[in-house]
Design a protein around this motif. Structure first.
Motif, PDB file in Angstrom:
ATOM      1  N   GLN A   1       0.815  -1.215   0.000  1.00 32.30           N
ATOM      2  CA  GLN A   1       0.000   0.000   0.000  1.00 32.30           C
ATOM      3  C   GLN A   1       0.854   1.273   0.000  1.00 32.30           C
ATOM      4  OE1 GLN A   1      -0.400  -2.581   2.261  1.00 32.30           O
ATOM      5  NE2 GLN A   1      -2.119  -3.475   1.140  1.00 32.30           N
ATOM      6  N   ASP A   2       2.118   1.150   0.402  1.00 30.11           N
ATOM      7  CA  ASP A   2       3.025   2.300   0.454  1.00 30.11           C
ATOM      8  C   ASP A   2       3.794   2.507  -0.852  1.00 30.11           C
ATOM      9  OD1 ASP A   2       2.578   2.754   3.279  1.00 30.11           O
ATOM     10  OD2 ASP A   2       3.911   1.052   3.673  1.00 30.11           O
ATOM     11  N   ILE A   3       3.745   1.537  -1.743  1.00 25.74           N
ATOM     12  CA  ILE A   3       4.640   1.503  -2.900  1.00 25.74           C
ATOM     13  C   ILE A   3       3.972   2.083  -4.150  1.00 25.74           C
ATOM     14  CG2 ILE A   3       5.890  -0.052  -4.473  1.00 25.74           C
ATOM     15  CD1 ILE A   3       6.149  -1.960  -1.980  1.00 25.74           C
ATOM     16  N   PHE A   4       4.631   3.067  -4.764  1.00 26.38           N
ATOM     17  CA  PHE A   4       4.180   3.584  -6.053  1.00 26.38           C
ATOM     18  C   PHE A   4       4.624   2.641  -7.163  1.00 26.38           C
ATOM     19  CE2 PHE A   4       4.417   7.820  -3.841  1.00 26.38           C
ATOM     20  CZ  PHE A   4       3.060   8.061  -3.850  1.00 26.38           C
TER      21      PHE A   4
ATOM     22  N   GLY B   1      12.896   7.607 -25.406  1.00 25.52           N
ATOM     23  CA  GLY B   1      11.657   8.324 -25.135  1.00 25.52           C
ATOM     24  C   GLY B   1      11.446   8.578 -23.661  1.00 25.52           C
ATOM     25  N   ILE B   2      10.192   8.733 -23.320  1.00 29.97           N
ATOM     26  CA  ILE B   2       9.843   9.025 -21.934  1.00 29.97           C
ATOM     27  C   ILE B   2       8.835   8.003 -21.424  1.00 29.97           C
ATOM     28  CG2 ILE B   2      10.277  11.511 -22.093  1.00 29.97           C
ATOM     29  CD1 ILE B   2       7.055  11.642 -22.153  1.00 29.97           C
ATOM     30  N   VAL B   3       8.788   7.908 -20.105  1.00 30.62           N
ATOM     31  CA  VAL B   3       7.787   7.076 -19.457  1.00 30.62           C
ATOM     32  C   VAL B   3       7.127   7.923 -18.373  1.00 30.62           C
ATOM     33  CG1 VAL B   3       9.446   6.040 -17.848  1.00 30.62           C
ATOM     34  CG2 VAL B   3       7.342   4.831 -18.366  1.00 30.62           C
ATOM     35  N   LYS B   4       5.818   7.760 -18.252  1.00 30.10           N
ATOM     36  CA  LYS B   4       5.063   8.480 -17.232  1.00 30.10           C
ATOM     37  C   LYS B   4       4.541   7.457 -16.226  1.00 30.10           C
ATOM     38  CE  LYS B   4       3.603  12.320 -20.104  1.00 30.10           C
ATOM     39  NZ  LYS B   4       2.519  13.283 -20.303  1.00 30.10           N
TER      40      LYS B   4
ATOM     41  N   GLN C   1       1.326  10.922 -13.420  1.00 33.28           N
ATOM     42  CA  GLN C   1       1.129  11.106 -14.855  1.00 33.28           C
ATOM     43  C   GLN C   1       1.628  12.453 -15.372  1.00 33.28           C
ATOM     44  OE1 GLN C   1      -0.425   9.006 -17.486  1.00 33.28           O
ATOM     45  NE2 GLN C   1       0.567   7.666 -16.014  1.00 33.28           N
ATOM     46  N   ASP C   2       1.850  13.398 -14.467  1.00 32.28           N
ATOM     47  CA  ASP C   2       2.355  14.706 -14.878  1.00 32.28           C
ATOM     48  C   ASP C   2       3.873  14.719 -15.046  1.00 32.28           C
ATOM     49  OD1 ASP C   2       2.452  14.288 -12.069  1.00 32.28           O
ATOM     50  OD2 ASP C   2       2.748  16.437 -11.727  1.00 32.28           O
ATOM     51  N   LEU C   3       4.546  13.649 -14.625  1.00 32.08           N
ATOM     52  CA  LEU C   3       6.003  13.575 -14.719  1.00 32.08           C
ATOM     53  C   LEU C   3       6.436  12.828 -15.971  1.00 32.08           C
ATOM     54  CD1 LEU C   3       7.111  12.720 -11.084  1.00 32.08           C
ATOM     55  CD2 LEU C   3       7.040  14.936 -12.199  1.00 32.08           C
ATOM     56  N   GLU C   4       7.569  13.263 -16.511  1.00 30.86           N
ATOM     57  CA  GLU C   4       8.159  12.576 -17.645  1.00 30.86           C
ATOM     58  C   GLU C   4       9.552  12.113 -17.251  1.00 30.86           C
ATOM     59  OE1 GLU C   4       8.010  15.175 -21.031  1.00 30.86           O
ATOM     60  OE2 GLU C   4       5.841  14.911 -21.236  1.00 30.86           O
TER      61      GLU C   4
END
Length: 139
Positions: free
Chosen positions: A57-60, A119-122, A127-130
């Protein structure tokens, strides 16, 4: 010099400053084990983990840096993390300079797999971070 978790973690700390805590090679608490992912991106505050390790539950998201462990990271570890409903799991294949992103865990498997070499991953949680795939592999 082999790419280490420190370089990747340092980059993620810059990108995620004030949003998440980046833990390197420290245990997390799962239902049947306490694995030590190379990098765990967890919820703040950092002080929450002074007495206890993070739980699902703490892990993104979790990251494994795979050189000699690639087969294990893409099979057993992936299954363990999916069973625990870890929402996002990344495997960095050092030899191929390729990032595999796993999402949508259900019944011990991830239903979405994305491979990137540029490329990038979000991240799902941000979702606002690249995040630059190339910077993950910088030495």
């Amino acid at each position: 010099m082999l790419l280490g978790s420190g370089t990747i973690a340092d980059y993620l700390r810059q990108v995620l400053v004030g949003k998440a805590w980046i833990r390197e090679a420290h245990p997390i608490i799962l239902s049947n084990s306490e694995p030590e992912p190379d990098i765990a991106i967890v919820k703040l505050p950092r002080s929450k983990y002074f007495q206890n390790h993070p739980t699902p539950q703490d892990i993104f998201w979790l990251i494994e840096i795979a050189d000699t462990t690639l087969a294990y990271d893409l099979s057993k570890k992936k299954e363990i993390y999916a069973l625990e409903n870890i929402q996002e799991y990344w495997v960095l294949n050092i030899k191929k300079q390729e990032l595999t992103v796993f999402t949508q865990p259900e019944n011990g498997t991830y239903h979405v797999q994305l491979k990137l070499s540029a490329g990038i991953v979000k991240p799902i949680a941000f979702q606002d971070l690249e995040i630059s795939v190339a910077k993950l592999f910088e030495k």
